[in-house]
Write an enzyme that holds these catalytic residues in place. Structure first.
Site, mmCIF file in Angstrom:
data_model
loop_
_atom_site.group_PDB
_atom_site.id
_atom_site.type_symbol
_atom_site.label_atom_id
_atom_site.label_comp_id
_atom_site.label_asym_id
_atom_site.label_seq_id
_atom_site.Cartn_x
_atom_site.Cartn_y
_atom_site.Cartn_z
ATOM 1 N N GLU A 35 0.848 -1.194 0.000
ATOM 2 C CA GLU A 35 0.000 0.000 0.000
ATOM 3 C C GLU A 35 0.879 1.237 0.000
ATOM 4 O O GLU A 35 1.770 1.383 0.833
ATOM 5 C CB GLU A 35 -0.920 0.010 1.220
ATOM 6 C CG GLU A 35 -1.657 1.314 1.465
ATOM 7 C CD GLU A 35 -2.482 1.793 0.263
ATOM 8 O OE1 GLU A 35 -2.403 2.981 -0.058
ATOM 9 O OE2 GLU A 35 -3.184 0.964 -0.334
ATOM 10 N N GLY A 44 -7.131 0.835 3.997
ATOM 11 C CA GLY A 44 -8.542 1.202 3.959
ATOM 12 C C GLY A 44 -8.932 1.920 2.692
ATOM 13 O O GLY A 44 -10.115 2.018 2.369
ATOM 14 N N GLY A 45 -7.938 2.462 1.979
ATOM 15 C CA GLY A 45 -8.192 3.071 0.682
ATOM 16 C C GLY A 45 -8.994 4.351 0.739
ATOM 17 O O GLY A 45 -9.191 4.970 1.788
ATOM 18 N N GLY A 186 -21.577 18.786 -10.686
ATOM 19 C CA GLY A 186 -21.929 17.369 -10.735
ATOM 20 C C GLY A 186 -23.008 17.052 -9.728
ATOM 21 O O GLY A 186 -22.836 17.303 -8.523
ATOM 22 N N GLY A 188 -24.324 13.940 -9.181
ATOM 23 C CA GLY A 188 -24.372 12.536 -8.820
ATOM 24 C C GLY A 188 -24.396 12.396 -7.309
ATOM 25 O O GLY A 188 -24.566 13.376 -6.573
ATOM 26 N N GLU A 209 -25.299 20.822 -13.115
ATOM 27 C CA GLU A 209 -25.389 19.473 -13.681
ATOM 28 C C GLU A 209 -25.640 19.551 -15.184
ATOM 29 O O GLU A 209 -26.528 20.266 -15.638
ATOM 30 C CB GLU A 209 -26.506 18.694 -12.998
ATOM 31 C CG GLU A 209 -26.867 17.370 -13.641
ATOM 32 C CD GLU A 209 -25.686 16.410 -13.747
ATOM 33 O OE1 GLU A 209 -25.515 15.818 -14.838
ATOM 34 O OE2 GLU A 209 -24.929 16.266 -12.764
ATOM 35 N N GLY A 275 -17.330 12.430 -10.857
ATOM 36 C CA GLY A 275 -17.097 10.997 -10.951
ATOM 37 C C GLY A 275 -15.666 10.592 -10.662
ATOM 38 O O GLY A 275 -14.810 11.419 -10.319
ATOM 39 N N ALA A 323 -17.533 0.101 -2.358
ATOM 40 C CA ALA A 323 -16.615 -0.600 -1.466
ATOM 41 C C ALA A 323 -17.077 -2.017 -1.175
ATOM 42 O O ALA A 323 -16.262 -2.955 -1.142
ATOM 43 C CB ALA A 323 -16.464 0.185 -0.158
ATOM 44 N N HIS A 447 -43.047 -3.991 14.981
ATOM 45 C CA HIS A 447 -43.828 -2.751 14.966
ATOM 46 C C HIS A 447 -43.470 -1.920 16.197
ATOM 47 O O HIS A 447 -43.363 -2.448 17.292
ATOM 48 C CB HIS A 447 -45.318 -3.079 14.988
ATOM 49 C CG HIS A 447 -46.203 -1.873 15.079
ATOM 50 N ND1 HIS A 447 -46.440 -1.046 14.001
ATOM 51 C CD2 HIS A 447 -46.891 -1.351 16.132
ATOM 52 C CE1 HIS A 447 -47.259 -0.068 14.375
ATOM 53 N NE2 HIS A 447 -47.540 -0.233 15.669
#
Length: 468
Positions: A35, A44-45, A186, A188, A209, A275, A323, A447
């Site tokens: 890593e 963990g990225g 953006g 998204g 957008e 993105g 992920a 409930h």
């Protein structure tokens, strides 16, 4: 030059990579994980360091602050508070503490399962060899199996290169002060999640957008409650509009609409959220003879590439870049290498958009099911008729079920509403187990809970609804 040999080499310590390494270690495979770390994460990225986890922490803090602001007026249940304040630098510090605890946990899990962690920049030499530049000098790693888990990076927008006022989600999650005027490019899920959070923190947010609606990946019915909430928060949305660069003074972003007319929007920060793209450069991928699927590495149902004993998981293999998809792929690959018969089934991958309200989808939408040639039964149950939603003051939204008309096999489940992300596991389990409408309708749901809307939507599809 130091040399390490192993059964399995994992390149990348994000969700796909570290899960592959942990599972390989559990199965007794001699495993090395490399890593690099850097701006978009360490162990963990991206998800753990600068994505999923920190963004949800900021979203939670923004929700708490906004609720407190709303309670400066008398609430329907009689609560009233003085006007609150938020120390955003402390919010970021708290967020960083959560990230630190989780990254330390990942490291501990890897060590527990005897995975050797090598910190440094990896450069593939071939399909079995990797050179790593570490703080203590170069190392060569040779392995029988190589798992590529290099993830993805933020996709830049050429007219608005990152730097100065132009930031990515990574920088947005580490701001020390709340911008007074934030332009989000953006609409998204990343742009709307963070745009909503900053709007709740009293920033004036404008979303730009290029498409004709927000959240274009989700169907209109699910997006409608989110659009209503954005309007209530005072967020301006410019559709069919593109950001074409910064004004000469650097204080505004230039916007061009579909007719070609231009305007400038003053901004203290410009968040580009258009993105992500697979991380294909910088680690020697070009030295491997891999079949590509456009801008992604092509893999089969076992996540095997076109080279023997070279595997790929996560964002590098394509959409959806999630992920939990990467984690599932990582576990599959480790088990295949260990000799188990496993395949990765992509039919049931839940997607969650942590907007306000939240959106969850699993399986097919009604339109997608019909396009696939299915005759379907579709039914929704509104949270306006759900007791738990009313007691939470969160009645906007619904649960929707799509099933085959002939045998009632559930093909897709979706929901929009406050807290519906916690229903994602139930939805996914229903599809994974091949549930029919009768199975869900025959299951006693507690409930009062939001999950009752899932039960009622299924009953409604059968023509047996009780509470609507």
């Amino acid at each position: 030059m130091a040399e390490i040999t192993a059964k399995v080499l994992v390149v990348g310590g994000g969700p796909g990579g570290y899960v592959a390494a942990i599972r390989a270690g559990q199965l007794g495979l001699d495993t090395v994980l490399v890593e690099q770390g850097g701006a978009e994460g360490g162990l963990g990225g991206t998800c753990l360091n600068v994505g999923c986890i920190p963004s949800k922490a900021v979203i939670h803090a923004a929700d708490a602050y906004h609720r407190a602001v709303e309670q400066t007026a008398v609430t329907p249940f009689g609560l009233r508070v003085e006007h609150p304040a938020i120390d955003f630098a402390r919010t970021v510090e708290w967020k960083d503490g959560i990230v630190g605890r989780l990254t330390s946990g990942v490291g501990a899990l890897l060590k527990r399962h005897k995975v050797k962690i090598v910190q440094g920049h990896a450069e593939l030499v071939d399909g079995k060899t990797c050179k790593v530049e570490t703080d203590t000098g170069p190392q060569t790693i040779r392995a029988e199996h190589v798992i590529l888990a290099t993830g993805s990076v933020t996709a830049p927008l050429p007219p608005l290169p990152f730097g100065g006022k132009v930031i990515s989600s990574t920088e947005a999650l580490s701001l020390q002060t709340i911008p007074k005027r934030l332009v989000v490019v953006g609409a998204g899920y990343i742009g709307l999640e963070l745009g909503t959070a900053f709007a709740k923190l009293d920033a004036k947010v404008t979303i730009v957008e290029a498409e004709d609606r927000i959240l274009p990946a989700y169907d209109t019915e699910l997006v409608r409650p989110v659009a209503r909430r954005l309007q209530a928060l005072g967020v301006d949305i410019l559709l069919r509009a593109r950001a074409s660069g910064l004004a000469e003074d650097g204080g505004s972003v230039l916007i061009e609409d579909g007719s070609g007319s231009k305007r400038s929007l003053p901004a203290d920060r410009i968040l580009v959220a258009t993105g992500r793209r697979a991380r294909l450069e910088g680690f020697g991928l070009e030295r491997l003879d891999l079949t590509m699927n456009g801008r992604f590495v092509a893999v089969d149902e076992r996540c095997a590439t076109s080279m023997r004993n070279v595997w790929a998981v996560g964002d590098i293999t394509g959409e959806p870049m999630l992920a939990h998809r990467a984690m599932a792929q990582g576990a599959v690959v480790a088990e295949v290498i260990a000799g188990h018969r496993r395949v990765f089934d992509s039919a049931v991958i839940p997607a969650v958009c942590f907007t306000d309200p939240e959106i969850v989808t699993v399986g097919l939408s009604p339109e997608a099911a019909r396009q696939a040639g299915r005759e379907v039964r579709v039914a929704s149950f509104p949270f306006q008729a759900n007791g738990r939603a009313l007691t939470l003051g969160a009645e906007d939204g619904f649960v929707r079920v799509t099933a085959r008309a002939d045998n009632h096999l559930v093909l897709g489940i979706a929901a929009v509403g406050a807290g519906v992300s916690e229903l994602a596991g139930s939805f996914a389990l229903a599809l994974e187990m091949g549930a029919r409408l009768e199975d869900i309708g025959g299951t006693i749901h507690a409930h009062p809970t939001l999950g009752e809307a899932f039960h009622e939507a299924s009953l409604r599809a059968l023509g047996e609804a009780l509470h609507i």
